[in-house]
Design a protein around this motif. Structure first.
Motif, short mmCIF file in Angstrom:
data_model
loop_
_atom_site.label_atom_id
_atom_site.label_comp_id
_atom_site.label_asym_id
_atom_site.label_seq_id
_atom_site.Cartn_x
_atom_site.Cartn_y
_atom_site.Cartn_z
N UNK A 145 28.26 63.38 8.78
CA UNK A 145 28.62 64.70 8.28
C UNK A 145 28.51 64.74 6.76
N UNK A 146 28.99 63.68 6.10
CA UNK A 146 28.91 63.62 4.64
C UNK A 146 27.46 63.61 4.16
N UNK A 194 42.17 60.06 10.24
CA UNK A 194 42.28 60.79 8.98
C UNK A 194 43.63 60.64 8.31
N UNK A 195 44.63 60.15 9.07
CA UNK A 195 45.98 59.98 8.53
C UNK A 195 46.31 58.52 8.24
N UNK A 199 41.92 55.85 4.33
CA UNK A 199 41.31 57.06 3.77
C UNK A 199 42.29 57.84 2.89
N UNK A 200 43.42 57.27 2.60
CA UNK A 200 44.47 58.00 1.88
C UNK A 200 44.00 58.49 0.51
N UNK A 201 43.12 57.76 -0.14
CA UNK A 201 42.67 58.14 -1.47
C UNK A 201 41.46 59.05 -1.50
N UNK A 202 40.96 59.41 -0.36
CA UNK A 202 39.76 60.25 -0.31
C UNK A 202 40.13 61.73 -0.43
N UNK A 203 39.17 62.58 -0.80
CA UNK A 203 39.45 64.01 -0.86
C UNK A 203 39.94 64.55 0.48
N UNK A 204 40.78 65.56 0.43
CA UNK A 204 41.36 66.13 1.65
C UNK A 204 40.27 66.61 2.60
N UNK A 205 39.20 67.19 2.06
CA UNK A 205 38.13 67.69 2.92
C UNK A 205 37.52 66.57 3.75
N UNK A 206 37.34 65.39 3.17
CA UNK A 206 36.79 64.25 3.91
C UNK A 206 37.77 63.77 4.97
N UNK A 286 47.98 65.98 11.13
CA UNK A 286 48.68 65.37 10.01
C UNK A 286 48.00 65.66 8.67
N UNK A 287 46.68 65.84 8.71
CA UNK A 287 45.96 66.21 7.48
C UNK A 287 45.86 67.72 7.47
N UNK A 288 46.62 68.36 6.59
CA UNK A 288 46.70 69.82 6.59
C UNK A 288 45.47 70.50 5.99
#
Length: 288
Positions: A145-146, A194-195, A199-206, A286-288
Motif C-alpha cells: 500500500x505504501x 497497528x497497535x 509501529x508506535x513511532x510511525x505516522x498515524x496514517x501508516x 485502537x489506532x484512531x
C-alpha cells in the motif's frame, strides 16, 4: 532465500515430502491423555521462537528447554505422554505464494510460503498441528500500500488480498488434513499489529493501514475458519497488547508473550474447542 533452500533440502533429506493418500477426515479430536502426540507446528519466526530467551530452531525435533510457545506446548503435553516434534518454522515466511510474490516484487525477499514449502512436509502421522500466519503478510501488504498498490482506494486492494489469503488458508487446512488425516488443527488469528510497539513511532496514517490489514485478515479470513477448526482469538484478548509481551524489536513476542501464546493454544488443544472469536471488539480500533 538461503534459509528457505536449507530448510527445503533438509526436509527432503528427511523424506518428509513422500506422498500420502489424500483423505478427508470427519472430525479429528484432540490428542487424548496418555496417548503419544506427534506435534507439527507451522509458522514463521514465531514458531522458531525469535525474541525468546531460548528459541526453538526450524526442524527441531525437541524444544523442551525452549521458552517459545512451541517448546512450552511440547513440555506441557510431555508431562503426561510422549511427544514427537518436527518444527516447521520458516522465519520471514508468509502464508501464500501470492503474498510471497508481492513481497519479492517490492524487494522484501520473502524466503517462502507455508502452503507450498511447509505443508508438503507435514508427517502423515501428525496428530497435532498449530498454525500462526499473518504477521509477515500484514507487513508485506502494508508495504505494498505504501508503494502505491491500490492507488487512491487502498481499502479495495486490501479487501482483494484478504480474500486471496482466506482462500489460501482454507487450502492449507485442506492440504494438512490430506497429508495427516488424524491431525487436530488449531489456528490463531492475529492481533492488531497497528497497535503494537514496532509501529508506535510511525505516522498515524501508516498505523491505520497496518490496523486495517490485520483486522481484515482476522475478521474476514481467519475467524471464519472457526466452522472447521478451533480459532484462538488473539485480536480481542487484552494480553496481546501488554507491552511486556513483546521483545526489544516490538514485533516478536518476549518470554511473557510466548507463555501467553502457549496457554491460549493449550486451552484449545486440551479441551478440543475454543470460544468463538469475536466479530468486533475495542482492540480492532485502537489506532484512531
Amino acid at each position: 532465500m538461503a534459509v528457505a533452500a536449507t530448510l527445503l533440502a533438509l526436509l527432503a533429506a528427511c523424506g518428509g515430502g513422500s506422498g500420502s493418500t489424500p483423505t478427508t477426515p470427519t472430525s479429528p479430536t484432540p490428542p487424548a491423555q496418555n496417548v503419544p502426540v506427534v506435534y507439527t507446528p507451522i509458522g514463521a519466526s514465531d514458531a522458531a521462537g525469535v525474541g525468546a530467551s531460548v528459541p526453538c530452531l526450524p526442524l527441531a525435533t525437541s524444544c523442551r528447554e525452549s521458552t517459545a510457545y512451541v517448546g512450552l506446548i511440547q513440555r506441557r503435553l510431555a508431562e503426561t505422554r510422549t511427544v514427537s516434534l518436527l518444527n516447521l518454522a520458516l522465519p520471514g515466511g508468509v502464508l501464500s505464494p501470492d503474498i510471497e510474490a508481492i513481497g519479492d516484487e517490492l524487494g522484501r525477499n520473502i524466503p517462502g510460503n507455508f502452503l507450498t514449502m511447509l505443508v508438503p512436509f507435514v508427517p502423515p502421522t501428525t496428530t497435532l498441528v498449530t498454525v500462526f500466519a499473518g504477521g509477515n503478510d500484514t507487513n508485506t501488504l502494508a508495504l505494498a500500500v505504501a508503494a502505491g498498490r491500490g492507488g487512491a482506494d487502498p481499502s479495495t486492494y486490501i479487501a482483494q488480498q484478504v480474500q486471496g489469503f482466506a482462500r489460501d488458508y482454507g487450502r492449507l487446512i485442506d492440504a494438512v488434513r490430506s497429508r495427516a488425516p488424524g491431525a487436530f488443527i488449531v489456528v490463531a488469528n492475529v492481533p492488531n499489529f497497528g497497535a503494537l510497539p514496532y509501529v508506535a513511532g510511525r505516522p498515524v496514517a501508516e498505523r491505520r493501514i497496518v490496523q486495517e490489514i490485520a483486522v481484515r485478515l482476522t475478521r474476514d479470513a481467519i475467524n471464519p475458519l472457526s466452522s472447521r477448526v478451533p480459532v484462538v482469538d488473539l485480536m480481542c484478548d487484552a494480553r496481546s497488547y501488554q507491552p511486556g509481551a513483546y521483545s526489544a524489536d516490538g514485533f516478536h513476542p518476549s518470554d511473557q508473550g510466548y507463555a501467553y501464546l502457549a496457554e491460549a493454544y493449550l486451552q484449545a488443544i486440551t479441551t478440543g474447542t475454543a470460544a468463538a472469536p469475536q466479530a468486533s471488539c475495542a482492540a480492532m480500533t485502537l489506532v484512531g
